[in-house]
Design an enzyme around this catalytic site. Structure first.
Site, mmCIF file in Angstrom:
data_model
loop_
_atom_site.group_PDB
_atom_site.id
_atom_site.type_symbol
_atom_site.label_atom_id
_atom_site.label_comp_id
_atom_site.label_asym_id
_atom_site.label_seq_id
_atom_site.Cartn_x
_atom_site.Cartn_y
_atom_site.Cartn_z
ATOM 1 N N VAL A 72 94.740 44.503 118.052
ATOM 2 C CA VAL A 72 94.016 45.778 118.093
ATOM 3 C C VAL A 72 94.864 46.813 118.812
ATOM 4 O O VAL A 72 95.474 46.521 119.848
ATOM 5 C CB VAL A 72 92.674 45.618 118.853
ATOM 6 C CG1 VAL A 72 91.954 46.955 118.973
ATOM 7 C CG2 VAL A 72 91.784 44.593 118.159
ATOM 8 N N CYS A 73 94.894 48.036 118.250
ATOM 9 C CA CYS A 73 95.541 49.160 118.934
ATOM 10 C C CYS A 73 94.666 50.398 118.747
ATOM 11 O O CYS A 73 93.488 50.283 118.398
ATOM 12 C CB CYS A 73 96.957 49.384 118.409
ATOM 13 S SG CYS A 73 97.010 49.939 116.685
ATOM 14 N N ALA A 74 95.215 51.568 118.970
ATOM 15 C CA ALA A 74 94.404 52.780 118.891
ATOM 16 C C ALA A 74 94.016 53.123 117.457
ATOM 17 O O ALA A 74 92.850 53.427 117.169
ATOM 18 C CB ALA A 74 95.148 53.957 119.522
ATOM 19 N N GLY A 76 95.762 51.382 114.463
ATOM 20 C CA GLY A 76 96.099 50.361 113.479
ATOM 21 C C GLY A 76 97.565 50.121 113.242
ATOM 22 O O GLY A 76 97.947 49.091 112.687
ATOM 23 N N MET A 100 90.910 51.052 117.299
ATOM 24 C CA MET A 100 89.733 51.449 118.079
ATOM 25 C C MET A 100 89.102 52.723 117.535
ATOM 26 O O MET A 100 87.907 52.956 117.703
ATOM 27 C CB MET A 100 90.111 51.626 119.546
ATOM 28 C CG MET A 100 90.466 50.326 120.259
ATOM 29 S SD MET A 100 89.104 49.118 120.324
ATOM 30 C CE MET A 100 88.024 49.881 121.551
#
Length: 378
Positions: A72-74, A76, A100
């Site tokens: 998971v990141c901000a 994708g 996110m």
């Protein structure tokens, strides 16, 4: 083999089924500490993306061999890069599509109560801890505190064979953009909010202070507007069929609404005292309190519902046992966080109809947790 993407809806469904999830969050540590994916079956660790640029083996000793991993990141991109590294090492890994940013827009509905007269659903915007409600009776429905993604509520009502006739906001929200005015416009419903909350609003509304009951449906579903100032001066709670208190941000499972967002912490804390010890005092202990937010997964029961009996809250909340007004005011005003909801001044302007953001701006404004409660356990 190409790395598999996992949609945020698929992630939500996995959580609903109680599947165990191992999440590798590759955002910066401060972003992770502030806001992350949580759940009773979630195990989450944080190793920032840039550490993988320096050392592709940095996570090896902390990752499970047999369990699926979700990166998971901000938005994708970074999670896709890390997922490809891990895939090359033989891990079974998914990258969360949209990161996110996408997760912040996912909703989930849970049936709280059903009898011959009505159904009551709690709608959980999981990443934000924002809660809203759909009340269905016959072929009519009411929505309380909707988020801005109005299509979700329209689909939910249609699934239940109902049309939305009433839309209500308990107060002027500061941490997210309300879907109230837009949902009412799309469905032809009446939009209710207290006049004090939206002075000079750029839209049509029905003033809650003029409504003692809002009747709708084939039976007498009583939704009693109960002025409960404190979090905001015009905060309003709804008592549904003498059994459920939709409390907005006045009363939470583990806290009270913070009174400082208007810059009048002591003054609004005194209003909150009157609400807690006078307005709510006549309600029975067995009344189920259903708030507009939650701050911790522990506030959710085994059925995925955020709620508690008023008796439990009275017993467990120190502020509600503080009988002296001065002591209560000091306790609440003193505990009110200086950490205000991100962008709250702009969001409240939007919720008054003074500004109209585009989709991209609206999404960016809402990213992050809610900060609407003052917690007083024990």
């Amino acid at each position: 083999m190409a790395v598999q993407n996992l949609t945020v809806e698929a992630l939500r469904d996995k959580l609903n089924r109680g599947e165990s999830l191992f999440i590798l969050d590759v955002r910066n540590e401060s972003d992770y500490d502030d806001w992350k994916i949580e759940g009773p079956t979630v195990h989450s660790i944080n190793i920032p993306y840039f550490e993988f640029l320096d050392d592709e083996d940095v996570a090896d000793e902390r990752l499970p061999d047999e369990t699926d991993i979700v990166t998971v990141c901000a938005k994708g991109g970074s999670s896709q890069y890390v997922a490809e590294i891990l895939d090359g090492k033989g891990y079974n890994v998914y990258s969360l599509e949209g990161g996110m940013k996408a997760w912040s827009q996912v909703y989930n509905d849970t049936l709280v109560f059903e009898d011959d007269n009505m159904k009551l659903f709690q709608v959980n915007r999981m990443a934000k801890g924002c809660l809203s409600y759909l009340i269905v009776t016959g072929d009519e429905a009411a929505v309380v505190d909707p988020g801005r993604h109005t299509a979700f509520y329209i689909r939910l009502a249609e699934r239940e064979g109902a049309r939305i006739r009433h839309v209500m906001d308990t107060h002027l929200h500061a941490d997210h953009i309300s879907g109230g005015p837009g949902l009412a416009e799309e469905t032809g419903a009446t939009y209710y909010i207290a006049s004090e909350e939206v002075q000079g609003a750029g839209y049509t509304f029905a003033p809650l202070e003029k409504e003692e009951h809002i009747h709708f449906g084939q039976v007498d579903i009583k939704v009693l507007a109960l002025p409960t100032p404190g979090h905001t001066p015009g905060s309003t709670s709804f008592v549904v069929n003498d059994r459920f208190l939709l409390s907005g941000d006045t009363l939470f499972v583990s806290g009270l609404g913070r009174p400082d967002l208007g810059g009048k912490a002591r003054e609004w804390a005194e209003l909150l005292y009157d609400t807690v010890f006078h307005k709510l005092s006549d309600l029975q202990d067995q009344t189920l309190v259903l708030p507009a937010h939650y701050a911790d997964m522990e506030e959710m029961d085994e059925n995925g519902i955020v709620g508690a009996s008023l008796g439990e809250i009275r017993e467990n909340n120190r502020a509600m046992q503080t009988k002296g007004k001065e002591v209560f005011t000091e306790l609440i005003a003193g505990a009110a966080s200086t950490d205000t909801p991100p962008n709250f001044e702009k969001i409240t302007a939007i919720n008054r109809g003074k500004q109209t953001p585009d989709e991209e701006e609206a999404t960016e404004l809402e990213i992050g947790p809610n900060r609407c409660a003052v917690h007083h356990h024990g």
